[in-house]
Design an enzyme around this catalytic site. Structure first.
Site, short mmCIF file in Angstrom:
data_model
loop_
_atom_site.label_atom_id
_atom_site.label_comp_id
_atom_site.label_asym_id
_atom_site.label_seq_id
_atom_site.Cartn_x
_atom_site.Cartn_y
_atom_site.Cartn_z
N TYR A 1 11.57 -19.81 -129.16
CA TYR A 1 11.85 -18.42 -129.57
C TYR A 1 11.33 -17.43 -128.54
O TYR A 1 12.03 -16.49 -128.15
CB TYR A 1 11.18 -18.21 -130.93
N LYS B 1 13.60 -14.76 -126.45
CA LYS B 1 13.35 -13.32 -126.59
C LYS B 1 12.88 -12.70 -125.27
O LYS B 1 13.18 -11.54 -124.99
CB LYS B 1 12.31 -13.08 -127.70
N1 CAA Z 1 -3.58 -20.91 -132.52
C1 CAA Z 1 -4.27 -22.05 -132.41
N2 CAA Z 1 -4.05 -23.11 -133.16
C2 CAA Z 1 -3.09 -23.04 -134.06
C3 CAA Z 1 -2.33 -21.89 -134.25
C4 CAA Z 1 -2.61 -20.79 -133.44
N3 CAA Z 1 -1.95 -19.64 -133.55
N4 CAA Z 1 -1.42 -22.12 -135.20
C5 CAA Z 1 -1.62 -23.37 -135.64
N5 CAA Z 1 -2.64 -23.91 -134.96
C6 CAA Z 1 -3.23 -25.23 -135.15
C7 CAA Z 1 -3.45 -25.57 -136.60
O1 CAA Z 1 -4.67 -25.02 -137.04
C8 CAA Z 1 -3.48 -27.08 -136.59
O2 CAA Z 1 -4.73 -27.51 -136.10
P1 CAA Z 1 -5.36 -28.92 -136.49
O3 CAA Z 1 -4.37 -29.97 -136.02
O4 CAA Z 1 -6.63 -28.97 -135.72
O5 CAA Z 1 -5.50 -28.89 -137.97
C9 CAA Z 1 -2.46 -27.38 -135.53
O6 CAA Z 1 -2.30 -26.19 -134.75
C10 CAA Z 1 -1.12 -27.76 -136.08
O7 CAA Z 1 -0.44 -28.14 -134.97
P2 CAA Z 1 0.90 -28.91 -135.05
O8 CAA Z 1 1.21 -29.39 -133.69
O9 CAA Z 1 0.85 -29.93 -136.13
O10 CAA Z 1 1.83 -27.72 -135.42
P3 CAA Z 1 3.20 -27.78 -136.16
O11 CAA Z 1 4.21 -28.43 -135.31
O12 CAA Z 1 2.99 -28.27 -137.55
O13 CAA Z 1 3.53 -26.25 -136.22
C11 CAA Z 1 3.52 -24.03 -136.94
C12 CAA Z 1 2.73 -25.34 -136.90
C13 CAA Z 1 4.86 -24.24 -137.65
C14 CAA Z 1 3.80 -23.51 -135.56
C15 CAA Z 1 2.66 -23.08 -137.72
O14 CAA Z 1 1.44 -22.94 -137.02
C16 CAA Z 1 3.31 -21.72 -137.85
O15 CAA Z 1 4.19 -21.52 -138.65
N6 CAA Z 1 2.83 -20.74 -137.08
C17 CAA Z 1 3.34 -19.38 -137.12
C18 CAA Z 1 4.40 -19.24 -136.08
C19 CAA Z 1 4.88 -17.81 -136.09
O16 CAA Z 1 4.12 -16.86 -136.00
N7 CAA Z 1 6.18 -17.64 -136.19
C20 CAA Z 1 6.75 -16.32 -136.24
C21 CAA Z 1 7.91 -16.35 -137.17
S1 CAA Z 1 8.52 -14.72 -137.49
C22 CAA Z 1 9.25 -14.29 -136.06
O17 CAA Z 1 9.43 -15.04 -135.15
C23 CAA Z 1 9.65 -12.85 -135.96
C24 CAA Z 1 9.02 -12.22 -134.82
O18 CAA Z 1 9.70 -11.95 -133.83
C25 CAA Z 1 7.59 -11.87 -134.86
#
Ligand code: CAA
Length: 248
Positions: free
Chosen positions: A155, A159
């Site tokens: 993404y 963008k």
């Molecule tokens: N910084 C550091 N660590 C992070 C993190 C971050 N921001 N986010 C997740 N993690 C960590 C978690 O704590 C977890 O740690 P542990 O393994 O130690 O427990 C680990 O990452 C999970 O990692 P995975 O590789 O398993 O991650 P995943 O493939 O399951 O993905 C995710 C997780 C789906 C990315 C989830 O973190 C998420 O949804 N994050 C938000 C993403 C986001 O902000 N998207 C915006 C959507 S809206 C949009 O896009 C509109 C716009 O323009 C703003």
């Protein structure tokens, strides 16, 4: 100006949160609004909702990730409604996951829908704008293009690509009265943002200095200004609307 003395605005991804707010705002502002959609069910609901509120907009089907589908859509709009004066490249999807888990499909879908769509749509409308010596193109990017976001390599890449596109095209078409600008929303209260797991979303909101998500209308207001006839000196710019979460 077209025959009805009313500029025609094509909004891609009109069934989403920001797209819907754009349809409402531009209709209120007196534009002839054409909303693009891919999902028939969502489009029917949107049409119902907007009709109820007195916004008479036209909806057209088209897959923005497909060059030929966009070509057919633009031809339909121009032959049945009129020439497109304003294009808002707003359609976008997420396939969030960390990069080590990201599939080729996750990458391709996001790049095709969020970035190649900008080429597909703009390429089909630009010639008419050049001939008519007027055009407004707005690319809806994201805070995460500049800031980066865990889980969004696809993404953020798409963008970020919009910024280069905006600046280069702005240079090429300024002499024809066409402006090209980017708006970079932060976290806005839409289905896309509400799909982020609640605990993660709460952590994100805590990082927004104004202390809340943005509203889709706050994006639509800015778009309305940038597409107006009086904004012709603003081109190649990026307007960040993110509650202070990222300042570049
Ligand atoms: N910084 C550091 N660590 C992070 C993190 C971050 N921001 N986010 C997740 N993690 C960590 C978690 O704590 C977890 O740690 P542990 O393994 O130690 O427990 C680990 O990452 C999970 O990692 P995975 O590789 O398993 O991650 P995943 O493939 O399951 O993905 C995710 C997780 C789906 C990315 C989830 O973190 C998420 O949804 N994050 C938000 C993403 C986001 O902000 N998207 C915006 C959507 S809206 C949009 O896009 C509109 C716009 O323009 C703003």
């Amino acid at each position: 100006m077209n025959q009805k003395n009313q500029r025609i605005a094509l909004i891609t991804g009109s069934t989403g949160g920001i797209g819907t707010a754009l349809c409402r705002k531009l209709s209120e502002a007196g534009y002839r609004v054409v909303g693009n959609f891919r999902n028939e069910e969502k489009a029917a609901l949107l049409q119902q909702e907007l009709d109820k509120d007195g916004h008479h907009i036209e909806l057209v089907h088209g897959d923005v990730s497909n060059f030929d589908s966009v070509g057919e859509m633009v031809q339909t709009v121009e032959s049945t409604i009129g020439p497109i004066d304003i294009l808002i490249n707003n359609a976008g999807i997420t396939r969030d996951t960390s990069f080590v888990k990201m599939s080729k499909a996750d990458w391709d879908e996001v790049l095709n829908t969020n970035l190649n769509s900008v080429f597909n749509c703009t390429r089909h409308v630009i010639q008419g704008m050049v001939e008519r010596r007027f055009g407004r193109i707005i690319n809806i990017s994201s805070i995460n293009a500049q800031k980066g976001q865990y889980g969004q390599t696809n993404y953020s890449t798409a963008k970020a690509g919009m910024h280069g596109f905006t600046k280069s095209l702005a240079l090429e078409v300024a002499k024809y009265g066409i402006t090209v600008n980017t708006i970079s929303p932060g976290y806005i209260e839409t289905e896309m943002v509400m799909a982020v797991p609640e605990n993660i979303r709460e952590r994100i909101i805590a990082q927004i200095p104004v202390g809340r998500l943005g509203g889709p209308t706050e994006i639509a207001e800015a778009v309305a200004y940038l597409i107006s006839d009086t904004s012709g000196f603003i081109t190649g710019s990026n307007l960040a609307i993110n509650g202070g979460q990222h300042m570049s």
